[in-house]
Design a protein around this motif. Structure first.
Motif, PDB file in Angstrom:
ATOM      1  N   LEU A  60      -5.681   2.771  15.379  1.00 39.43           N
ATOM      2  CA  LEU A  60      -5.607   3.694  14.259  1.00 39.43           C
ATOM      3  C   LEU A  60      -4.626   4.777  14.702  1.00 39.43           C
ATOM      4  CD1 LEU A  60      -6.590   5.087  11.620  1.00 39.43           C
ATOM      5  CD2 LEU A  60      -8.396   6.125  13.005  1.00 39.43           C
ATOM      6  N   VAL A  61      -3.572   4.984  13.941  1.00 37.03           N
ATOM      7  CA  VAL A  61      -2.612   6.044  14.245  1.00 37.03           C
ATOM      8  C   VAL A  61      -2.724   7.085  13.141  1.00 37.03           C
ATOM      9  CG1 VAL A  61      -0.198   6.651  14.647  1.00 37.03           C
ATOM     10  CG2 VAL A  61      -1.056   4.424  15.412  1.00 37.03           C
ATOM     11  N   LEU A  62      -3.110   8.303  13.540  1.00 37.06           N
ATOM     12  CA  LEU A  62      -3.247   9.403  12.586  1.00 37.06           C
ATOM     13  C   LEU A  62      -2.034  10.313  12.714  1.00 37.06           C
ATOM     14  CD1 LEU A  62      -7.001  10.266  13.217  1.00 37.06           C
ATOM     15  CD2 LEU A  62      -6.036   8.998  11.290  1.00 37.06           C
ATOM     16  N   MET A  63      -1.396  10.590  11.578  1.00 34.50           N
ATOM     17  CA  MET A  63      -0.205  11.427  11.558  1.00 34.50           C
ATOM     18  C   MET A  63      -0.202  12.230  10.272  1.00 34.50           C
ATOM     19  SD  MET A  63       3.805  10.290  11.649  1.00 34.50           S
ATOM     20  CE  MET A  63       3.589   9.266  10.204  1.00 34.50           C
ATOM     21  N   ASP A  64      -0.122  13.551  10.426  1.00 33.32           N
ATOM     22  CA  ASP A  64      -0.138  14.446   9.271  1.00 33.32           C
ATOM     23  C   ASP A  64      -1.374  14.105   8.423  1.00 33.32           C
ATOM     24  OD1 ASP A  64       2.242  15.457  10.307  1.00 33.32           O
ATOM     25  OD2 ASP A  64       3.471  14.122   9.093  1.00 33.32           O
ATOM     26  N   SER A  65      -1.201  13.766   7.181  1.00 37.96           N
ATOM     27  CA  SER A  65      -2.346  13.416   6.332  1.00 37.96           C
ATOM     28  C   SER A  65      -2.412  11.912   6.084  1.00 37.96           C
ATOM     29  CB  SER A  65      -2.247  14.167   5.003  1.00 37.96           C
ATOM     30  OG  SER A  65      -1.065  13.779   4.334  1.00 37.96           O
ATOM     31  N   LEU A  66      -1.819  11.142   6.999  1.00 36.66           N
ATOM     32  CA  LEU A  66      -1.758   9.697   6.835  1.00 36.66           C
ATOM     33  C   LEU A  66      -2.492   8.986   7.960  1.00 36.66           C
ATOM     34  CD1 LEU A  66       2.051   9.457   5.998  1.00 36.66           C
ATOM     35  CD2 LEU A  66       0.156   9.440   4.369  1.00 36.66           C
ATOM     36  N   ALA A  67      -3.007   7.803   7.646  1.00 40.01           N
ATOM     37  CA  ALA A  67      -3.654   6.954   8.645  1.00 40.01           C
ATOM     38  C   ALA A  67      -3.024   5.565   8.563  1.00 40.01           C
ATOM     39  CB  ALA A  67      -5.157   6.873   8.378  1.00 40.01           C
ATOM     40  N   PHE A  68      -2.717   5.002   9.724  1.00 39.58           N
ATOM     41  CA  PHE A  68      -2.114   3.669   9.794  1.00 39.58           C
ATOM     42  C   PHE A  68      -2.939   2.802  10.728  1.00 39.58           C
ATOM     43  CE2 PHE A  68       1.242   6.722   9.035  1.00 39.58           C
ATOM     44  CZ  PHE A  68       1.974   6.157   8.012  1.00 39.58           C
TER      45      PHE A  68
ATOM     46  N   ARG B  42       0.831  -1.210   0.000  1.00 38.24           N
ATOM     47  CA  ARG B  42       0.000   0.000   0.000  1.00 38.24           C
ATOM     48  C   ARG B  42       0.866   1.262   0.000  1.00 38.24           C
ATOM     49  NH1 ARG B  42      -2.359  -3.173  -1.685  1.00 38.24           N
ATOM     50  NH2 ARG B  42      -4.275  -4.170  -1.062  1.00 38.24           N
ATOM     51  N   LEU B  43       1.936   1.259   0.779  1.00 31.43           N
ATOM     52  CA  LEU B  43       2.840   2.416   0.799  1.00 31.43           C
ATOM     53  C   LEU B  43       3.427   2.654  -0.583  1.00 31.43           C
ATOM     54  CD1 LEU B  43       4.695   1.790   4.185  1.00 31.43           C
ATOM     55  CD2 LEU B  43       3.145   3.687   3.677  1.00 31.43           C
ATOM     56  N   GLU B  44       3.819   1.584  -1.232  1.00 32.48           N
ATOM     57  CA  GLU B  44       4.399   1.715  -2.569  1.00 32.48           C
ATOM     58  C   GLU B  44       3.346   2.160  -3.586  1.00 32.48           C
ATOM     59  OE1 GLU B  44       6.617  -1.090  -5.851  1.00 32.48           O
ATOM     60  OE2 GLU B  44       6.926  -1.531  -3.729  1.00 32.48           O
ATOM     61  N   GLN B  45       2.167   1.532  -3.569  1.00 31.53           N
ATOM     62  CA  GLN B  45       1.102   1.877  -4.511  1.00 31.53           C
ATOM     63  C   GLN B  45       0.649   3.321  -4.349  1.00 31.53           C
ATOM     64  OE1 GLN B  45      -1.964  -0.918  -3.561  1.00 31.53           O
ATOM     65  NE2 GLN B  45      -1.092  -2.559  -4.816  1.00 31.53           N
ATOM     66  N   ARG B  46       0.622   3.783  -3.113  1.00 28.27           N
ATOM     67  CA  ARG B  46       0.115   5.133  -2.820  1.00 28.27           C
ATOM     68  C   ARG B  46       1.235   6.162  -2.790  1.00 28.27           C
ATOM     69  NH1 ARG B  46      -3.591   1.989   1.499  1.00 28.27           N
ATOM     70  NH2 ARG B  46      -5.209   1.412   0.013  1.00 28.27           N
ATOM     71  N   ASP B  47       2.426   5.736  -3.168  1.00 26.28           N
ATOM     72  CA  ASP B  47       3.596   6.609  -3.210  1.00 26.28           C
ATOM     73  C   ASP B  47       3.789   7.355  -1.886  1.00 26.28           C
ATOM     74  OD1 ASP B  47       5.863   7.556  -4.500  1.00 26.28           O
ATOM     75  OD2 ASP B  47       4.834   9.357  -5.218  1.00 26.28           O
ATOM     76  N   ILE B  48       3.679   6.606  -0.797  1.00 27.05           N
ATOM     77  CA  ILE B  48       3.876   7.158   0.539  1.00 27.05           C
ATOM     78  C   ILE B  48       5.258   6.757   1.020  1.00 27.05           C
ATOM     79  CG2 ILE B  48       3.103   7.141   2.942  1.00 27.05           C
ATOM     80  CD1 ILE B  48       0.305   6.332   1.892  1.00 27.05           C
ATOM     81  N   SER B  49       6.051   7.743   1.365  1.00 26.93           N
ATOM     82  CA  SER B  49       7.348   7.449   1.973  1.00 26.93           C
ATOM     83  C   SER B  49       7.427   8.235   3.273  1.00 26.93           C
ATOM     84  CB  SER B  49       8.500   7.807   1.036  1.00 26.93           C
ATOM     85  OG  SER B  49       8.481   9.183   0.731  1.00 26.93           O
TER      86      SER B  49
ATOM     87  N   ASP C 170      -3.601   7.384   2.680  1.00 22.22           N
ATOM     88  CA  ASP C 170      -3.363   8.821   2.657  1.00 22.22           C
ATOM     89  C   ASP C 170      -4.682   9.545   2.894  1.00 22.22           C
ATOM     90  OD1 ASP C 170      -4.725   8.750   0.226  1.00 22.22           O
ATOM     91  OD2 ASP C 170      -2.920   8.975  -0.984  1.00 22.22           O
ATOM     92  N   SER C 171      -4.641  10.857   2.935  1.00 25.08           N
ATOM     93  CA  SER C 171      -5.827  11.640   3.306  1.00 25.08           C
ATOM     94  C   SER C 171      -6.990  11.434   2.332  1.00 25.08           C
ATOM     95  CB  SER C 171      -5.479  13.121   3.404  1.00 25.08           C
ATOM     96  OG  SER C 171      -5.019  13.599   2.155  1.00 25.08           O
ATOM     97  N   ASP C 172      -6.704  11.285   1.055  1.00 21.87           N
ATOM     98  CA  ASP C 172      -7.780  11.094   0.072  1.00 21.87           C
ATOM     99  C   ASP C 172      -8.536   9.793   0.326  1.00 21.87           C
ATOM    100  OD1 ASP C 172      -7.126  13.458  -1.190  1.00 21.87           O
ATOM    101  OD2 ASP C 172      -5.783  12.483  -2.626  1.00 21.87           O
ATOM    102  N   GLU C 173      -7.813   8.745   0.664  1.00 21.31           N
ATOM    103  CA  GLU C 173      -8.448   7.449   0.862  1.00 21.31           C
ATOM    104  C   GLU C 173      -9.115   7.318   2.217  1.00 21.31           C
ATOM    105  OE1 GLU C 173      -5.837   4.526  -1.895  1.00 21.31           O
ATOM    106  OE2 GLU C 173      -4.986   5.127   0.026  1.00 21.31           O
ATOM    107  N   SER C 174      -8.643   8.076   3.194  1.00 16.88           N
ATOM    108  CA  SER C 174      -9.216   7.925   4.528  1.00 16.88           C
ATOM    109  C   SER C 174     -10.459   8.785   4.747  1.00 16.88           C
ATOM    110  CB  SER C 174      -8.162   8.237   5.594  1.00 16.88           C
ATOM    111  OG  SER C 174      -7.678   9.554   5.464  1.00 16.88           O
ATOM    112  N   LYS C 175     -10.755   9.683   3.802  1.00  9.10           N
ATOM    113  CA  LYS C 175     -11.973  10.493   3.909  1.00  9.10           C
ATOM    114  C   LYS C 175     -13.193   9.605   3.749  1.00  9.10           C
ATOM    115  CE  LYS C 175     -10.074  14.807   2.285  1.00  9.10           C
ATOM    116  NZ  LYS C 175      -9.993  15.783   1.208  1.00  9.10           N
ATOM    117  N   ASP C 176     -14.197   9.866   4.549  1.00  9.62           N
ATOM    118  CA  ASP C 176     -15.461   9.133   4.488  1.00  9.62           C
ATOM    119  C   ASP C 176     -15.298   7.627   4.680  1.00  9.62           C
ATOM    120  OD1 ASP C 176     -16.839  11.542   3.966  1.00  9.62           O
ATOM    121  OD2 ASP C 176     -16.399  11.348   1.821  1.00  9.62           O
TER     122      ASP C 176
END
Length: 125
Positions: free
Chosen positions: A85-93, A53-60, A107-113
């Protein structure tokens, strides 16, 4: 008697014996596996799913973000949270706290709603 070696401790003898077997066993001279040494460097592991998921979503994660994520998991552990659930900046883990394993990342786009299920606590870092 020149063929007999003297050791000051059993640990020294074992260490010498194991050092000859390092290539076969992937263990260092203390008998620890390579994976256990890696686990000591970082207290968190990422599941295969989370890594994908990190790779697909280009999250580093920066070193600072990694440290904050680890701190968040430590806080969850102190509170007795098992799945957090750990929320940090615009990321959710989503993290399995007892095993210190990140299950997934969004990332923030996917965690909305989104509704987060199968967690028993949340930490904001």
């Amino acid at each position: 008697m020149s063929g007999i070696q003297k050791y000051s401790s059993i640990e020294q003898a074992i260490g010498l014996y194991q050092s000859g077997n390092n290539k076969r066993t992937n263990k260092d001279q203390t008998g620890k596996s390579f994976q256990s040494v890696l686990d000591q460097v970082s207290s968190l592991t990422f599941s295969k799913h989370a890594s994908e998921r990190l790779e697909q979503r280009d999250i580093s994660l920066s070193d600072e973000q990694s440290k904050r994520l680890e701190d968040g998991v430590d806080k969850a552990e102190k509170k007795g949270i098992k799945d957090s659930l750990v929320l940090m900046d615009s990321l959710a883990f989503i993290v399995n706290v007892p095993s210190h394993t990140v299950i997934t990342a969004l990332d923030s786009d996917e965690s909305k709603d989104k509704a987060f299920t199968n967690i028993d606590g949340a930490v904001i870092v």
